[in-house]
Motif scaffolding. Structure first.
Motif, PDB file in Angstrom:
ATOM      1  N   ASP A 175       3.093  15.632 -13.536  1.00 42.24           N
ATOM      2  CA  ASP A 175       1.607  15.356 -13.833  1.00 42.24           C
ATOM      3  C   ASP A 175       1.600  14.250 -14.766  1.00 42.24           C
ATOM      4  OD1 ASP A 175      -1.141  15.988 -13.924  1.00 42.24           O
ATOM      5  OD2 ASP A 175      -1.005  17.442 -15.631  1.00 42.24           O
ATOM      6  N   PRO A 176       0.984  13.025 -14.258  1.00 38.24           N
ATOM      7  CA  PRO A 176       0.587  13.170 -12.631  1.00 38.24           C
ATOM      8  C   PRO A 176       1.444  12.950 -11.823  1.00 38.24           C
ATOM      9  CG  PRO A 176       0.274  10.903 -14.036  1.00 38.24           C
ATOM     10  CD  PRO A 176       0.708  11.910 -14.884  1.00 38.24           C
ATOM     11  N   PRO A 177       1.228  13.181 -10.608  1.00 36.69           N
ATOM     12  CA  PRO A 177       2.253  13.223  -9.526  1.00 36.69           C
ATOM     13  C   PRO A 177       2.882  11.672  -9.396  1.00 36.69           C
ATOM     14  CG  PRO A 177       0.411  14.425  -8.561  1.00 36.69           C
ATOM     15  CD  PRO A 177       0.081  13.520  -9.972  1.00 36.69           C
ATOM     16  N   VAL A 178       4.056  11.494  -8.923  1.00 36.21           N
ATOM     17  CA  VAL A 178       4.835  10.261  -9.085  1.00 36.21           C
ATOM     18  C   VAL A 178       4.723   9.566  -7.784  1.00 36.21           C
ATOM     19  CG1 VAL A 178       6.990   9.061  -9.559  1.00 36.21           C
ATOM     20  CG2 VAL A 178       6.568  11.180 -10.535  1.00 36.21           C
ATOM     21  N   THR A 179       4.052   8.471  -7.731  1.00 32.18           N
ATOM     22  CA  THR A 179       4.223   7.432  -6.463  1.00 32.18           C
ATOM     23  C   THR A 179       5.437   6.660  -6.378  1.00 32.18           C
ATOM     24  OG1 THR A 179       3.529   5.461  -7.805  1.00 32.18           O
ATOM     25  CG2 THR A 179       1.558   7.102  -6.976  1.00 32.18           C
ATOM     26  N   ASP A 213       0.792  -1.214  -0.055  1.00 30.28           N
ATOM     27  CA  ASP A 213      -0.037   0.021  -0.143  1.00 30.28           C
ATOM     28  C   ASP A 213       0.771   1.269  -0.032  1.00 30.28           C
ATOM     29  OD1 ASP A 213       0.903  -0.285   2.546  1.00 30.28           O
ATOM     30  OD2 ASP A 213      -1.125   0.350   3.473  1.00 30.28           O
ATOM     31  N   GLU A 214       2.286   1.193   0.356  1.00 31.31           N
ATOM     32  CA  GLU A 214       2.941   2.152   0.527  1.00 31.31           C
ATOM     33  C   GLU A 214       3.361   2.722  -1.078  1.00 31.31           C
ATOM     34  OE1 GLU A 214       6.044   2.282   3.395  1.00 31.31           O
ATOM     35  OE2 GLU A 214       5.456   0.442   3.861  1.00 31.31           O
ATOM     36  N   LEU A 215       3.117   1.730  -2.043  1.00 25.85           N
ATOM     37  CA  LEU A 215       3.610   1.941  -3.382  1.00 25.85           C
ATOM     38  C   LEU A 215       2.801   3.227  -3.986  1.00 25.85           C
ATOM     39  CD1 LEU A 215       4.642  -1.696  -4.690  1.00 25.85           C
ATOM     40  CD2 LEU A 215       6.150   0.045  -3.750  1.00 25.85           C
ATOM     41  N   ASP A 216       1.730   3.126  -3.522  1.00 25.91           N
ATOM     42  CA  ASP A 216       0.875   4.169  -3.997  1.00 25.91           C
ATOM     43  C   ASP A 216       0.983   5.667  -3.348  1.00 25.91           C
ATOM     44  OD1 ASP A 216      -0.741   2.601  -5.664  1.00 25.91           O
ATOM     45  OD2 ASP A 216      -2.159   1.952  -4.082  1.00 25.91           O
ATOM     46  N   THR A 217       1.797   5.819  -2.343  1.00 24.21           N
ATOM     47  CA  THR A 217       2.100   7.128  -1.732  1.00 24.21           C
ATOM     48  C   THR A 217       2.824   7.957  -2.828  1.00 24.21           C
ATOM     49  OG1 THR A 217       2.510   6.055   0.182  1.00 24.21           O
ATOM     50  CG2 THR A 217       3.388   8.237  -0.045  1.00 24.21           C
ATOM     51  N   VAL A 218       2.400   9.391  -2.707  1.00 24.08           N
ATOM     52  CA  VAL A 218       3.002  10.111  -3.831  1.00 24.08           C
ATOM     53  C   VAL A 218       4.362  10.749  -3.276  1.00 24.08           C
ATOM     54  CG1 VAL A 218       2.729  12.456  -5.137  1.00 24.08           C
ATOM     55  CG2 VAL A 218       0.861  10.825  -4.953  1.00 24.08           C
ATOM     56  N   VAL A 219       5.506  10.602  -4.146  1.00 29.33           N
ATOM     57  CA  VAL A 219       6.640  11.046  -3.495  1.00 29.33           C
ATOM     58  C   VAL A 219       7.151  12.145  -4.531  1.00 29.33           C
ATOM     59  CG1 VAL A 219       7.449   8.763  -2.547  1.00 29.33           C
ATOM     60  CG2 VAL A 219       7.846   9.424  -5.038  1.00 29.33           C
ATOM     61  N   ASP A 220       6.483  12.528  -5.514  1.00 36.17           N
ATOM     62  CA  ASP A 220       7.191  13.741  -6.102  1.00 36.17           C
ATOM     63  C   ASP A 220       5.874  14.450  -7.014  1.00 36.17           C
ATOM     64  OD1 ASP A 220       8.143  15.634  -7.896  1.00 36.17           O
ATOM     65  OD2 ASP A 220       9.753  13.962  -8.578  1.00 36.17           O
ATOM     66  N   THR A 221       5.477  15.668  -6.460  1.00 31.91           N
ATOM     67  CA  THR A 221       4.351  16.229  -6.967  1.00 31.91           C
ATOM     68  C   THR A 221       4.644  17.054  -8.400  1.00 31.91           C
ATOM     69  OG1 THR A 221       4.694  18.043  -5.521  1.00 31.91           O
ATOM     70  CG2 THR A 221       2.921  16.209  -5.016  1.00 31.91           C
ATOM     71  N   SER A 222       5.765  17.252  -8.425  1.00 29.86           N
ATOM     72  CA  SER A 222       6.446  18.006  -9.533  1.00 29.86           C
ATOM     73  C   SER A 222       5.975  17.609 -11.054  1.00 29.86           C
ATOM     74  CB  SER A 222       7.873  18.271  -9.602  1.00 29.86           C
ATOM     75  OG  SER A 222       8.657  17.406  -9.631  1.00 29.86           O
TER      76      SER A 222
END
Length: 174
Positions: free
Chosen positions: A137-141, A126-135
């Motif tokens: 589009d779409p944000p990177v998980t 479930d941690e793999l869906d955590t967004v780690v980079d919002t720069s």
């Protein structure tokens, strides 16, 4: 408990080292720095870049310091670059400056791989869906970032394997 995603990522990252090990086996400086064309990468640069890129990208995800500086690899390599250099965007002249003995190149790769695999043991699916980079589009998980890092490692390891096959007889290991 190991999850399916952990198994796949662990297997993927675990395949990079053997490919690079085979590409570097028995090479000397002439073979490690040979280029088929003036702008091409070398075996030494490819091996260093795989480890360096993985280290610089996985360490922040894992919440640890990069091994490049934490364990003194930067000093052992003694490259004429800033300690934050990873090879990304380097010029052909900079690529030509990278060489190190096989045991140093593979030692760094093995250390980085071990740190990556230890991190993968700690994450849950479930941690793999955590967004780690919002720069982006779409944000990177986290999952997308790990696959991206793995993809870069696999591509460069494959390039090293191909380059090994191109070595001319006068520089290829016997």
């Amino acid at each position: 408990m190991t999850t399916g995603a952990q198994q796949v990522l662990t297997d993927g990252f675990g395949r990079v080292g053997p490919v690079l090990r085979a590409a570097l086996d028995g090479t000397d400086a002439a073979a490690r720095t040979w280029r088929p064309a003036p702008r091409a990468n070398t075996l030494a640069w490819l091996a260093w870049h795989v480890a360096r890129g993985q280290d610089s990208q996985v360490a922040p995800l894992a919440g640890v310091e990069q091994l490049w500086t934490a364990d003194g690899w930067a000093d052992r390599f003694g490259l004429p670059f800033d300690h934050d250099a990873t090879g990304y965007g380097q010029s052909p002249d900079e690529v030509a400056l990278v060489d190190a003995p096989v045991d140093l190149l593979l030692g760094y790769l093995d250390a980085v791989t071990a740190q990556t695999l230890a991190y993968l043991e700690r994450i849950e699916d479930d941690e793999l869906d955590t967004v780690v980079d919002t720069s982006w589009d779409p944000p990177v998980t986290l999952g997308v970032r790990l696959v991206s890092i793995l993809d870069d490692c696999v591509q460069h390891a494959g390039q090293a394997a191909y380059l090994r096959g191109l070595l001319p007889q006068d520089v290829a290991p016997a």
